[in-house]
Design a protein around this motif. Structure first.
Motif, short mmCIF file in Angstrom:
data_model
loop_
_atom_site.label_atom_id
_atom_site.label_comp_id
_atom_site.label_asym_id
_atom_site.label_seq_id
_atom_site.Cartn_x
_atom_site.Cartn_y
_atom_site.Cartn_z
N PHE A 60 24.14 93.86 41.62
CA PHE A 60 23.07 94.03 42.61
C PHE A 60 23.32 93.14 43.82
O PHE A 60 23.18 93.58 44.98
N HIS A 61 23.70 91.89 43.58
CA HIS A 61 23.98 90.97 44.70
C HIS A 61 25.12 91.50 45.56
O HIS A 61 25.05 91.46 46.80
N ARG A 62 26.19 91.98 44.92
CA ARG A 62 27.33 92.48 45.69
C ARG A 62 26.95 93.72 46.50
O ARG A 62 27.32 93.85 47.67
N PHE A 63 26.23 94.65 45.86
CA PHE A 63 25.83 95.87 46.56
C PHE A 63 24.97 95.55 47.77
O PHE A 63 25.19 96.08 48.86
N ALA A 74 24.35 104.85 52.89
CA ALA A 74 24.62 106.24 53.22
C ALA A 74 25.93 106.40 53.98
O ALA A 74 26.59 107.44 53.89
N GLU A 75 26.32 105.38 54.74
CA GLU A 75 27.54 105.45 55.53
C GLU A 75 28.76 104.92 54.78
O GLU A 75 29.88 104.96 55.29
N ALA A 76 28.56 104.44 53.55
CA ALA A 76 29.64 103.79 52.81
C ALA A 76 30.70 104.80 52.38
O ALA A 76 30.42 105.99 52.19
N ASP A 77 31.91 104.31 52.23
CA ASP A 77 33.01 105.13 51.72
C ASP A 77 32.81 105.35 50.21
O ASP A 77 32.51 104.41 49.47
N ASP A 78 32.98 106.59 49.78
CA ASP A 78 32.77 106.92 48.37
C ASP A 78 33.62 106.06 47.45
O ASP A 78 33.14 105.54 46.42
N GLY A 79 34.89 105.91 47.79
CA GLY A 79 35.79 105.15 46.94
C GLY A 79 35.40 103.69 46.82
O GLY A 79 35.51 103.09 45.75
N MET A 82 32.41 103.49 44.43
CA MET A 82 32.86 103.66 43.05
C MET A 82 33.58 102.41 42.56
O MET A 82 33.43 102.01 41.39
N ALA A 83 34.34 101.76 43.43
CA ALA A 83 35.04 100.54 43.04
C ALA A 83 34.06 99.41 42.73
O ALA A 83 34.23 98.66 41.76
N GLU A 84 33.02 99.27 43.57
CA GLU A 84 32.02 98.22 43.31
C GLU A 84 31.24 98.50 42.04
O GLU A 84 30.76 97.59 41.38
N TRP A 85 31.12 99.78 41.69
CA TRP A 85 30.36 100.17 40.49
C TRP A 85 31.18 99.95 39.22
O TRP A 85 30.62 99.91 38.12
N ALA A 86 32.50 99.83 39.35
CA ALA A 86 33.38 99.78 38.18
C ALA A 86 32.91 98.75 37.17
O ALA A 86 32.67 97.59 37.52
N ARG A 331 43.56 96.77 42.78
CA ARG A 331 42.77 95.72 42.12
C ARG A 331 42.30 96.27 40.76
O ARG A 331 41.48 97.19 40.71
N PRO A 332 42.82 95.73 39.65
CA PRO A 332 42.40 96.21 38.34
C PRO A 332 40.89 96.17 38.15
O PRO A 332 40.32 97.00 37.44
N GLY A 333 40.24 95.22 38.81
CA GLY A 333 38.79 95.11 38.67
C GLY A 333 38.03 96.28 39.23
O GLY A 333 36.85 96.45 38.94
#
Length: 353
Positions: A60-63, A74-79, A82-86, A331-333
């Motif tokens: 939540f803090h990172r998002f 809404a303007e964020a890149d999909d990839g 998805m990477a932040e959600w990993a 980034r494996p993360g």
């Protein structure tokens, strides 16, 4: 009226014992006139589905640092999203986050609707999330029922019907408890009570603010509730993952289809996941070698066992599937948990090769 007494006792307890959560406006702040941000309420509720508060905090803090409001998301890149959600799992939630944010901006001038009925028209928002946003952010007396609320309600009213069959009855009882005033605080108080006192095991009945009203406690069956139907054993599926790297360190990755498990995420090329290990079908011509051991991972409906094959790919390799990601950009993360497990196993194998 019993429901009113329960509500009064619950809110009095919440006013003194509310959890401090990064997405929450606490009771003292509410009294000072601060209002919850629907964006933060929505984001936290989506993240918390099937996930613990402890696991969600950092995400939540990172998002909210990267995308502080719905317009930014809404303007964020999909990839990148998805990477932040990993690692949070249930990746359809991340895809729906973007769809919902874009719908709010395109169709609602960047403002979340203020009723549960209107919120239900947005992508990825179901009855629970709509009720939570409407109650917490908009003061609609909507009934919010999650696992904590089900447990508290089952014990309060000594509901012995097992879950999931008991859900309609528990929702109806929770609705009777939902007040017209402070419905958001009531919803969060029920959640907090279930998370901190009326816990699944060893509930702290001695300090519970609702002990005198609790039919389950009075009957001596509180710890047995809610009852649950026996779960069917999970099947096991098998598959192959291919970890290919070039001499310059670039990794061969592919993005999974939008629909389906891990949809839209970046990962290693692999086979379908089936009842028996499928025949090898590498994504590129190379000397593929099987890594010792296997990757084991459990999803909601099945266990997965992956055989991991590794290979050094030539500089001019032209893979049939996937694309190369440079060492600097890999980034494996950013990978889903199961794909990080594949990476870790392959790395150990290559170190001992």
């Amino acid at each position: 009226m019993r429901e009113r007494e329960i509500g009064t006792a619950l809110l009095a307890w919440y006013d003194s014992h509310a959890r401090a959560l990064p997405w929450r406006i606490g009771p003292a702040e509410r009294r000072a006139g601060h209002r919850p941000d629907p964006y933060r309420v929505w984001l936290s509720e989506v993240m918390l589905q099937q996930t613990t508060v402890a696991a969600v905090r950092d995400y939540f803090h990172r998002f909210t640092s990267r995308w502080p409001d719905v317009a930014a998301l809404a303007e964020a890149d999909d990839g990148e999203v998805m990477a932040e959600w990993a690692g949070l799992g249930y990746y359809a939630r991340a895809r729906n986050l973007l769809k919902c944010a874009r719908a709010v901006v395109a169709d609602h001038d960047g403002r979340f609707p203020e009723t549960s009925a209107a919120l239900l028209t947005l992508p990825g928002i179901g009855p629970y999330t709509a009720a939570a946003i409407a109650a917490i952010a908009c003061d609609e007396p909507a009934t919010v029922v999650d696992g904590n609320v089900e447990r508290v309600t089952a014990r309060l009213f000594a509901v012995e019907t097992p879950l999931p069959n008991a859900k309609p009855e528990l929702t109806a009882l929770a609705r009777r408890l939902t007040p017209e005033t402070r419905p958001g605080d009531h919803a969060q108080a029920m959640m907090d009570l279930g998370a901190t006192i009326c816990t699944p095991r060893n509930p702290a009945c001695g300090i519970c603010p609702l002990r005198l009203f609790c039919a389950g406690h009075a009957s001596g069956i509180a710890t047995e509730l809610p009852r649950k139907l026996a779960k069917k054993p999970k099947p096991t599926r098998f598959g192959i993952a291919y970890v290919g790297t070039r001499e310059d360190g670039a990794a061969l990755l592919e993005r999974r289809p939008e629909r389906g498990l891990l949809g839209g995420t970046l990962g290693w090329p692999g086979s379908a996941w089936t009842e028996a290990t499928p025949a090898p079908a590498p994504p590129a011509a190379a000397d593929w070698r099987e890594s010792p051991g296997a990757v084991r991972h459990t999803f909601t409906h099945f266990h997965l066992v992956l055989t991991v094959l590794t290979a050094r790919l030539p500089a001019g390799s032209n893979p049939e599937r996937g694309h190369f990601v440079s060492r600097d950009n890999f980034r494996p993360g950013d990978l889903p948990t199961v794909m990080r497990k594949v990476h870790d196993l392959a790395s150990r194998a290559l170190l001992t090769d």
